[in-house]
Motif scaffolding. Structure first.
Motif, PDB file in Angstrom:
ATOM      1  N   SER A 129       0.853  -1.172   0.000  1.00 55.43           N
ATOM      2  CA  SER A 129       0.000   0.000   0.000  1.00 55.43           C
ATOM      3  C   SER A 129       0.895   1.231   0.000  1.00 55.43           C
ATOM      4  CB  SER A 129      -0.896   0.004   1.246  1.00 55.43           C
ATOM      5  OG  SER A 129      -1.591   1.224   1.385  1.00 55.43           O
ATOM      6  N   HIS A 131       0.201   4.022   1.473  1.00 55.09           N
ATOM      7  CA  HIS A 131      -0.261   4.935   2.508  1.00 55.09           C
ATOM      8  C   HIS A 131       0.870   5.338   3.457  1.00 55.09           C
ATOM      9  CE1 HIS A 131      -0.536   1.199   4.990  1.00 55.09           C
ATOM     10  NE2 HIS A 131      -0.295   2.033   5.996  1.00 55.09           N
ATOM     11  N   PRO A 134      -2.383   5.304   8.513  1.00 51.50           N
ATOM     12  CA  PRO A 134      -3.333   4.183   8.536  1.00 51.50           C
ATOM     13  C   PRO A 134      -4.787   4.609   8.395  1.00 51.50           C
ATOM     14  CG  PRO A 134      -1.685   3.930  10.265  1.00 51.50           C
ATOM     15  CD  PRO A 134      -1.500   5.309   9.688  1.00 51.50           C
ATOM     16  N   ALA A 137      -5.614   5.242   4.807  1.00 51.84           N
ATOM     17  CA  ALA A 137      -5.706   3.979   4.074  1.00 51.84           C
ATOM     18  C   ALA A 137      -7.028   3.280   4.359  1.00 51.84           C
ATOM     19  CB  ALA A 137      -4.539   3.079   4.460  1.00 51.84           C
ATOM     20  N   ALA A 138      -7.444   3.263   5.628  1.00 51.27           N
ATOM     21  CA  ALA A 138      -8.705   2.615   5.985  1.00 51.27           C
ATOM     22  C   ALA A 138      -9.888   3.332   5.341  1.00 51.27           C
ATOM     23  CB  ALA A 138      -8.850   2.578   7.507  1.00 51.27           C
ATOM     24  N   TYR A 194      -9.648  -5.519   6.877  1.00 48.77           N
ATOM     25  CA  TYR A 194      -8.496  -4.856   6.266  1.00 48.77           C
ATOM     26  C   TYR A 194      -7.849  -3.967   7.335  1.00 48.77           C
ATOM     27  CZ  TYR A 194     -10.645  -6.317   1.880  1.00 48.77           C
ATOM     28  OH  TYR A 194     -11.196  -7.062   0.861  1.00 48.77           O
ATOM     29  N   PRO A 196      -4.579  -1.602   8.034  1.00 47.81           N
ATOM     30  CA  PRO A 196      -3.361  -0.945   7.549  1.00 47.81           C
ATOM     31  C   PRO A 196      -2.239  -1.067   8.587  1.00 47.81           C
ATOM     32  CG  PRO A 196      -5.281   0.508   7.365  1.00 47.81           C
ATOM     33  CD  PRO A 196      -5.683  -0.641   8.230  1.00 47.81           C
ATOM     34  N   MET A 203      -0.971  -3.485   3.802  1.00 52.08           N
ATOM     35  CA  MET A 203      -2.328  -3.699   4.293  1.00 52.08           C
ATOM     36  C   MET A 203      -2.489  -5.177   4.613  1.00 52.08           C
ATOM     37  SD  MET A 203      -5.431  -2.199   4.679  1.00 52.08           S
ATOM     38  CE  MET A 203      -5.411  -0.804   3.536  1.00 52.08           C
TER      39      MET A 203
END
Length: 243
Positions: A129, A131, A134, A137-138, A194, A196, A203
């Motif tokens: 990922s 990102h 976090p 990303a979520a 999921y 991060p 992820m």
């Protein structure tokens, strides 16, 4: 199927087998996520009672030996013939699972208290990922998941940080030739979470699935407990956690 001795109930209607409870104690400090893929920061979690780790070793000889040990754990009341004949299938299952990018896999076997056995599959994978945060990303994952009307997607605040879950129920029609002409289907429930990594651009994808929908409530509870145990130790912390 060999009868499995049972221990204390995990939740109403589902009990862990005795060997599985012992395994949970041995794995109580969790599993390092670094197995076949390098560069992924460590991720720790507590293996639920009743689960047995599938053999994902990259070396075929190591995988075969681990598969035989898996068969012995899964069928503690079995004999040499049962363990020997089942081990190759478990080795092949591990090889196919590892080929999909899964870093960890386990199978849970339970007495469903209805005269049968319920099985639950657990896998944990990681994907790269880009990102740096976090939560960002979520949020991005949740934005994608909510677009599918068949997803039951929810935001989670875990001890390790933000995460997003997805619950799906899939129905697979069975070939009438296999059911004597009667209409029938196979139903699979699946929970994916999921998570991060706060320690790197990855992820984690935690998946629990079962075809034994009579145990769905208990499977959901197991998933909820498991993800609460996830930890991402930073460099220098893992030895202290594992020791």
């Amino acid at each position: 199927m060999t009868q499995i001795p049972v221990a204390e109930p995990m939740a109403d209607g589902l009990v862990a087998d005795e060997a599985g409870a012992d395994e949970a104690v041995r794995a109580d400090l969790a599993k390092a996520f670094e197995r076949a893929v390098t560069g992924i920061p460590p991720m720790l979690f507590v293996l639920p009672d009743g689960f047995h780790e599938l053999p994902l070793q990259p070396d075929s000889a190591d995988r075969a030996a681990a598969a035989e040990a898996f068969a012995r754990e899964l069928y503690p009341n079995g004999d040499e013939e049962l363990w020997r004949t089942n081990a190759p299938a478990f080795a092949a299952m591990g090889e196919m699972t590892a080929a999909t990018g899964v870093a960890y896999a386990a199978m849970g076997v339970f007495d469903n208290e209805r005269g049968g056995i319920a099985t639950v599959n657990l896998t944990i994978a990681a994907t790269a990922s880009d990102h740096t945060d976090p939560e960002t990303a979520a949020l991005a994952i949740r934005e994608v998941l909510v677009r599918d009307e068949f997803n039951d997607s929810r935001w989670l605040n875990l001890p390790s940080g933000p995460a997003v879950s997805r619950i799906t129920v899939t129905r697979f029609p069975l070939d009438p030739a296999l059911t004597g002409g009667a209409a029938a289907e196979l139903v699979q429930g699946q929970i994916q979470v999921y998570v991060p990594f706060p320690t790197g651009p990855f992820m984690a994808i935690v998946t629990l699935g079962t075809y034994n929908m009579e145990a769905w409530v208990e499977v959901s509870e197991m998933a909820a407990v498991l993800v609460q145990t996830i930890e991402f130790p930073r460099v220098g912390e893992q030895a202290a956690v594992s020791g």
